[in-house]
Design a protein around this motif. Sequence first.
Motif, short mmCIF file in Angstrom:
data_model
loop_
_atom_site.label_atom_id
_atom_site.label_comp_id
_atom_site.label_asym_id
_atom_site.label_seq_id
_atom_site.Cartn_x
_atom_site.Cartn_y
_atom_site.Cartn_z
N GLU B 88 0.84 -1.21 0.00
CA GLU B 88 0.00 0.00 0.00
C GLU B 88 0.87 1.26 0.00
O GLU B 88 0.60 2.21 -0.74
CB GLU B 88 -0.92 -0.01 1.24
CG GLU B 88 -2.06 0.98 1.18
CD GLU B 88 -3.03 0.73 0.02
OE1 GLU B 88 -3.52 -0.41 -0.11
OE2 GLU B 88 -3.27 1.67 -0.76
N VAL B 89 1.93 1.24 0.82
CA VAL B 89 2.82 2.40 0.91
C VAL B 89 3.53 2.64 -0.42
O VAL B 89 3.67 3.77 -0.89
CB VAL B 89 3.84 2.18 2.06
CG1 VAL B 89 4.98 3.18 1.99
CG2 VAL B 89 3.14 2.27 3.41
N THR B 90 3.95 1.56 -1.06
CA THR B 90 4.63 1.67 -2.35
C THR B 90 3.70 2.24 -3.41
O THR B 90 4.10 3.10 -4.21
CB THR B 90 5.14 0.28 -2.79
OG1 THR B 90 5.98 -0.23 -1.76
CG2 THR B 90 5.92 0.36 -4.09
N LEU B 91 2.46 1.81 -3.38
CA LEU B 91 1.46 2.31 -4.33
C LEU B 91 1.21 3.81 -4.11
O LEU B 91 1.15 4.59 -5.07
CB LEU B 91 0.16 1.53 -4.13
CG LEU B 91 -0.81 1.48 -5.29
CD1 LEU B 91 -0.21 0.65 -6.42
CD2 LEU B 91 -2.13 0.85 -4.83
N LEU B 92 1.07 4.23 -2.85
CA LEU B 92 0.83 5.64 -2.56
C LEU B 92 2.01 6.49 -3.03
O LEU B 92 1.84 7.60 -3.53
CB LEU B 92 0.58 5.86 -1.06
CG LEU B 92 -0.75 5.34 -0.54
CD1 LEU B 92 -0.78 5.40 0.98
CD2 LEU B 92 -1.91 6.15 -1.12
N HIS B 93 3.21 5.94 -2.86
CA HIS B 93 4.40 6.67 -3.31
C HIS B 93 4.45 6.72 -4.83
O HIS B 93 4.66 7.78 -5.41
CB HIS B 93 5.65 6.00 -2.75
CG HIS B 93 6.91 6.71 -3.13
ND1 HIS B 93 7.66 6.36 -4.23
CD2 HIS B 93 7.54 7.76 -2.58
CE1 HIS B 93 8.70 7.17 -4.33
NE2 HIS B 93 8.65 8.03 -3.35
N ARG B 94 4.20 5.59 -5.47
CA ARG B 94 4.26 5.54 -6.93
C ARG B 94 3.27 6.51 -7.57
O ARG B 94 3.58 7.19 -8.54
CB ARG B 94 3.96 4.11 -7.42
CG ARG B 94 3.60 3.98 -8.90
CD ARG B 94 4.76 4.37 -9.82
NE ARG B 94 4.35 4.48 -11.22
CZ ARG B 94 3.91 5.58 -11.82
NH1 ARG B 94 3.78 6.70 -11.13
NH2 ARG B 94 3.58 5.58 -13.08
N HIS B 95 2.09 6.61 -6.99
CA HIS B 95 1.06 7.47 -7.58
C HIS B 95 0.99 8.83 -6.91
O HIS B 95 0.09 9.62 -7.20
CB HIS B 95 -0.31 6.78 -7.51
CG HIS B 95 -0.36 5.51 -8.30
ND1 HIS B 95 0.14 5.43 -9.59
CD2 HIS B 95 -0.81 4.28 -7.99
CE1 HIS B 95 -0.02 4.20 -10.03
NE2 HIS B 95 -0.59 3.48 -9.09
N GLY B 96 1.93 9.12 -6.03
CA GLY B 96 1.86 10.38 -5.29
C GLY B 96 2.51 11.54 -6.03
O GLY B 96 3.42 11.34 -6.83
N ASP B 97 2.02 12.76 -5.77
CA ASP B 97 2.74 13.93 -6.23
C ASP B 97 3.90 14.17 -5.24
O ASP B 97 4.00 13.45 -4.24
CB ASP B 97 1.80 15.13 -6.39
CG ASP B 97 1.18 15.60 -5.09
OD1 ASP B 97 1.74 15.30 -4.00
OD2 ASP B 97 0.13 16.27 -5.14
N PRO B 98 4.78 15.14 -5.49
CA PRO B 98 5.94 15.28 -4.60
C PRO B 98 5.57 15.49 -3.13
O PRO B 98 6.23 14.96 -2.25
CB PRO B 98 6.68 16.48 -5.18
CG PRO B 98 6.35 16.45 -6.64
CD PRO B 98 4.91 15.99 -6.70
N ALA B 99 4.50 16.24 -2.86
CA ALA B 99 4.11 16.46 -1.46
C ALA B 99 3.67 15.14 -0.81
O ALA B 99 4.01 14.86 0.35
CB ALA B 99 2.99 17.50 -1.37
N GLU B 100 2.94 14.33 -1.56
CA GLU B 100 2.54 13.01 -1.03
C GLU B 100 3.77 12.13 -0.83
O GLU B 100 3.87 11.39 0.16
CB GLU B 100 1.58 12.33 -2.00
CG GLU B 100 0.21 12.97 -2.08
CD GLU B 100 -0.62 12.33 -3.19
OE1 GLU B 100 -1.15 11.25 -2.97
OE2 GLU B 100 -0.69 12.93 -4.29
N GLN B 101 4.69 12.20 -1.77
CA GLN B 101 5.89 11.36 -1.66
C GLN B 101 6.74 11.76 -0.45
O GLN B 101 7.26 10.90 0.26
CB GLN B 101 6.71 11.44 -2.95
CG GLN B 101 5.96 10.78 -4.12
CD GLN B 101 6.75 10.80 -5.41
OE1 GLN B 101 7.64 11.63 -5.60
NE2 GLN B 101 6.42 9.90 -6.32
N ARG B 102 6.84 13.07 -0.20
CA ARG B 102 7.58 13.51 0.99
C ARG B 102 6.93 12.96 2.25
O ARG B 102 7.61 12.53 3.18
CB ARG B 102 7.65 15.04 1.05
CG ARG B 102 8.65 15.66 0.09
CD ARG B 102 8.91 17.13 0.42
NE ARG B 102 7.74 17.98 0.25
CZ ARG B 102 7.40 18.56 -0.90
NH1 ARG B 102 8.15 18.39 -1.97
NH2 ARG B 102 6.34 19.32 -0.97
N ALA B 103 5.59 12.99 2.29
CA ALA B 103 4.89 12.49 3.47
C ALA B 103 5.14 11.00 3.67
O ALA B 103 5.38 10.54 4.79
CB ALA B 103 3.40 12.78 3.35
#
Lengths: 288, 230
Positions: B88-103
């Motif tokens: 789940e974490v990998t998916l959120l990172h893969r589909h995240g914008d930079p702000a989501e990826q930083r989080a």
Amino acid sequence: MRIFDPHIHMTSRTTDDYEAMHAAGVRAVVEPAFWLGQPRTSPESFYDYFDALLGWEPYRAAQFGIQHYCTIALNPKEANDPRCTPVLDELDRYLAKDRVVAVGEIGYDSMTPEEDEALARQLQLAVEHGLPALVHTPHRDKTAGTRRTLDVVRESGIAPELVVLDHLNELTVGMVLDSGCWAGFSVYPKTKMSEDRMIEILKEFGTARVLVNSAADWGRSDPLKTRRTADAMLAAGFDDDRVDTVMWRNPVAFYGQSGRLELDPCPDEPGRDEDATFQGNSIRRGGA
Amino acid sequence: MSVADPFPPTPAVPHTALRAALDTAARVWLDEAAATITAEPAAIRRLFPAARRRCGRARLTEHWTVDEAARAVLLTALPRTGPALADEVTLLHRHGDPAEQRAVLRTLPLLDLGELALPVVRDALRGNDTTLIEAALGPYATAHLPDAEYRQAVLKCVFYEIPLDRVHGVHTRADRELARMLAAFAQERIAAGRDVPQDIRPVVRAFPDVISEAPAAVEKQLKSDLKEQI
Ligand SMILES: [Zn+2]
């Protein structure tokens, strides 16, 4: 002078362009997802492109003091390619992102049934996500295409004030403003619209619900056309307030309807956006 | 290790500061979102992207912005562990914008992931966005990133002018090989007539034999300004 270019494809532009745009007063841009000249052959290419519009490009822009937002869509040209249409099923994920301020560019290219389907579906997505829509009008058979576009917009049920029809000319501006939609003009070196013609249109139709953009991309185009049009407005007797209406307040009002346009008040210093780099200015140092 | 690391070991979610920073509507939204995710984990895919515009983006503490902390609340609400959590974490990172990826990157040390999130860290370290590189080099990377990759990451920070005091655990993880690489970097800079960043000095100085093996000009540079040594 502060300028918001509501339609420019910065992915195709250089850091020199960013510097010149900032010097000319450009402080915010919207980059619509469009086609890249070279046809894409798989949905994955689109996702990487969308990620770049949400990631690398705003990062690049911020280093030059320019706030970058985007619109996301499957463009009409590639909507005709069955290898690309699965993109439509993944758009929800991108339309949920903070810097996505509209669905676009959508619209007609060759007015095929596939384009009908993609346009209608994506207008529906705009309604579901509470987003404005940036609708491109076809270059060929523009008047008929614009009329047909307005019909589809009306049938979709989206509020007309949430829609801009772009690349308009003398023959299409009237019907678009009458419909309640916004009127977009792409000022280009040779085709589409010139500064002089733009001035005549502004004199005749006024400045309400009008957006002026450079639509600069990978073709022969000029990212400073917004500034050149603003200068032409001043030379033609428009006052500062009306120039500011067209060049700043109108695009802010249109894209602001997304509720996602969190503009910092015109940063004077490059890199003031909190998303920007603090010191490690890898682009201006030429990479590392 | 010879220099004290200025960072606290684990930046927990700053619940109190976060609640104080949120207005009532945002607080209610975040509470409901966390409860929804606990009941229906897949809901995080639609709630995670919305958190920043619901809760805000101001800086909260030295480690967290409001949006990052709010997203950490959502991630830590996931009733998942091990591979299911990593997916789940990998998916959120893969589909995240930079702000989501930083989080995602900042929250990694608070999640039960073992080594499973290393691909996420590597993905961020491969890029050029310094905000992501900095977020990737937190306590999770300090604990899990293999030596060779950790050294390359620190060197990349130096190239990108990310101050090393923002890199978690650098003084704990620094080894002789990293000191040698930084001394070689200093030598390149001196040869090019460019400045040598101040913040590499304490790392190299922790390995006196590296300094003594370096050319005289490098040794002089790295030993200068001793009064500035932390
Ligand atoms: Zn365009």
